[in-house]
Design a protein around this motif. Structure first.
Motif, mmCIF file in Angstrom:
data_model
loop_
_atom_site.group_PDB
_atom_site.id
_atom_site.type_symbol
_atom_site.label_atom_id
_atom_site.label_comp_id
_atom_site.label_asym_id
_atom_site.label_seq_id
_atom_site.Cartn_x
_atom_site.Cartn_y
_atom_site.Cartn_z
ATOM 1 N N ALA A 59 46.386 52.539 122.988
ATOM 2 C CA ALA A 59 45.708 51.891 121.863
ATOM 3 C C ALA A 59 45.606 52.829 120.668
ATOM 4 O O ALA A 59 45.858 52.435 119.525
ATOM 5 N N GLU A 60 45.243 54.081 120.918
ATOM 6 C CA GLU A 60 45.126 55.052 119.827
ATOM 7 C C GLU A 60 46.485 55.349 119.209
ATOM 8 O O GLU A 60 46.608 55.504 117.987
ATOM 9 N N THR B 275 47.629 54.500 130.903
ATOM 10 C CA THR B 275 47.032 55.313 129.837
ATOM 11 C C THR B 275 46.583 54.384 128.717
ATOM 12 O O THR B 275 47.000 54.519 127.563
ATOM 13 N N ASN B 276 45.721 53.446 129.054
ATOM 14 C CA ASN B 276 45.321 52.375 128.147
ATOM 15 C C ASN B 276 44.736 52.898 126.840
ATOM 16 O O ASN B 276 45.116 52.465 125.751
ATOM 17 N N ASP B 277 43.774 53.832 126.934
ATOM 18 C CA ASP B 277 43.118 54.335 125.722
ATOM 19 C C ASP B 277 44.116 55.056 124.822
ATOM 20 O O ASP B 277 44.092 54.896 123.596
ATOM 21 N N GLN B 278 44.984 55.856 125.437
ATOM 22 C CA GLN B 278 45.970 56.595 124.643
ATOM 23 C C GLN B 278 46.963 55.654 123.962
ATOM 24 O O GLN B 278 47.384 55.886 122.829
ATOM 25 N N ARG C 100 47.401 52.547 116.885
ATOM 26 C CA ARG C 100 46.607 52.624 115.652
ATOM 27 C C ARG C 100 47.136 53.724 114.736
ATOM 28 O O ARG C 100 47.233 53.554 113.518
#
Length: 234
Positions: A156-157, A151-154, A160
């Motif tokens: 990173a978010e 779940t790479n995008d999740q 952040r």
């Protein structure tokens, strides 16, 4: 001939034996469960930072047996933690001596006899206390962040968002005047220029900037400006 009393005793003994077997089965199941949890679980003595229990997964991931970890004491953490992150172990130890309820963060770690560093995220909290209420043992759980790459995008978010909230919380500690000075500092003004703009003495501005650095936990102006820009100061 068995009396009613004898029969009652035999029943009680059989019931206790059955209950004991059920407890053994339950304990074995829980031990197996803990050993297979995909996270490093362990407890350590807070005063001397010595591991006194860990699950099998932690032994496999670190390359050290529980006996070795216990024998090494604080040196175990020195062996597996990145040199730049080792201070976190000491800071956590001190925070629990000051009765902090939970300590969390990320750090770099590597397995025994390897050179590859992995990022871990973990939480630690008091587990047992002595008769005076001071923290005796701490329980910790650490997870390898590379396991979350599906779940790479999740991920990173999430990181952040966590940083945004943390930085917002830090800025909330500033007074209105300190926020004004911070905004001007981010805009490139030096202390004299800020003093002239706000009709303050240069000494007052310097004092405010020192307090701002302490509250935001930064060491210099470069770090201060970088943090401020992350939360929207331009």
């Amino acid at each position: 001939m068995l009396t009613d009393s004898d029969m009652g005793q035999n029943y009680s003994l059989n019931a206790l034996q059955k209950e004991n077997e059920l407890l053994k089965t339950r304990i074995k199941w829980l031990e197996t469960l803990l050993d297979h949890v995909p996270a490093m679980l362990y407890t350590h003595q807070n005063d001397i930072k010595t591991v006194n229990w860990c699950n099998r997964y932690m032994e496999d991931v670190t390359g050290y047996t529980l006996e070795e970890m216990s024998g090494m004491g604080l040196d175990f953490f020195k062996a597996v933690m990145h040199p730049e992150d080792f201070d976190l172990a000491v800071i956590a130890q001190q925070s629990f001596q000051e009765n902090k309820s939970v300590f969390g963060g990320v750090l770099r770690f590597r397995k025994r006899d390897t050179e590859h560093w992995c990022w871990l995220v973990g939480l630690a909290m008091p587990f047992t206390r002595d008769d005076n209420g001071k923290v005796k043992d701490v329980i910790c759980a650490f997870l390898d962040l590379t396991m979350a790459m599906d779940t790479n995008d999740q991920l990173a978010e999430a990181m952040r968002e966590v940083l945004r909230r943390h930085n917002d919380d830090l800025l909330a500690k500033l007074t209105t005047r300190e926020k004004e000075i911070l905004k001007l500092a981010v805009g490139g003004l030096n202390n004299k220029e800020i003093a002239d703009t706000l009709n303050l003495s240069r000494h007052t501005v310097e004092t405010h900037r020192k307090n701002i650095r302490l509250k935001l936990k930064v060491r210099n102006t470069t770090e201060l400006v970088a943090l401020a820009r992350k939360v929207g100061y331009q």
